[in-house]
Design an enzyme around this catalytic site. Structure first.
Site, short mmCIF file in Angstrom:
data_model
loop_
_atom_site.label_atom_id
_atom_site.label_comp_id
_atom_site.label_asym_id
_atom_site.label_seq_id
_atom_site.Cartn_x
_atom_site.Cartn_y
_atom_site.Cartn_z
CE1 TYR A 71 -3.73 -2.12 0.51
CE2 TYR A 71 -2.30 -3.63 2.37
CZ TYR A 71 -3.14 -3.35 1.23
OH TYR A 71 -4.32 -4.47 0.64
CG ASN A 105 -10.26 1.58 -0.71
OD1 ASN A 105 -9.99 0.38 -0.78
ND2 ASN A 105 -8.97 1.49 -0.87
CG HIS A 128 -9.79 -1.60 -4.65
ND1 HIS A 128 -10.36 -2.05 -3.46
CD2 HIS A 128 -10.49 -2.29 -5.35
CE1 HIS A 128 -11.39 -2.77 -3.35
NE2 HIS A 128 -12.01 -2.76 -5.02
CB ILE A 129 -4.20 1.34 -2.46
CG1 ILE A 129 -5.31 2.54 -1.73
CG2 ILE A 129 -3.00 1.45 -2.50
CD1 ILE A 129 -4.59 3.27 -0.98
#
Length: 152
Positions: free
Chosen positions: A24, A73, A99-100
């Protein structure tokens, strides 16, 4: 009147910058909020995070009632939450799922998003810069036609 944007973040995203930085990155959620506000320009932006499914459902209802575009998210709830799915199904406006990480390059448990079945668009794998990209895309979707969601 400029329609608002609601950016809703699910469980554990309050730990960004410290949680699994190899996946992340090192950007905090507070830094992502600043990026989103910059990208939103004159659009009112509500930015929230919760570790509780019911709170997210309530915020989706608030966004619908405010005629807002939704950027969500849902994190781990993406793959398990029927209540979030049902709430998003009520939105007449544009919904972007974000979404990252690229959930499709991860373990198989992350490959089936319930949210994707009702989202106008999905952005995944761009890292934290995906958020301002999604905000700009949401603004474009909201202004593309007179319809809250031009693709529905």
């Amino acid at each position: 009147m400029t329609r608002p944007i609601h950016v809703l973040n699910g469980p554990n995203l309050n730990r960004l910058g410290r949680r699994e930085p190899e996946i992340y990155g090192h950007t905090s959620l507070a830094e992502i909020e600043t990026m989103c506000r910059d990208a939103a320009g004159p659009h009112p932006l509500v930015f929230r995070q919760s570790n509780f499914e019911g709170e997210l459902v309530g915020w989706i209802h608030e966004a619908i009632d405010a005629d807002a575009g939704i950027l969500i998210n849902p994190a781990g709830l993406t793959f398990t939450s029927i209540p979030i799915l049902d709430a998003l199904k009520m939105s007449p406006g544009a919904v972007i799922e974000l979404h990252i990480s690229n959930i499709h390059r991860r373990e198989a448990i992350y490959h089936r998003s319930l949210v994707s079945t009702v989202a106008t668009a999905v952005i995944a794998g761009l890292g934290p810069p995906g958020y301002p990209a999604a905000v700009r895309s949401l603004i474009g979707l909201m202004s593309a036609t007179g319809s809250p969601d031009p693709l529905r």
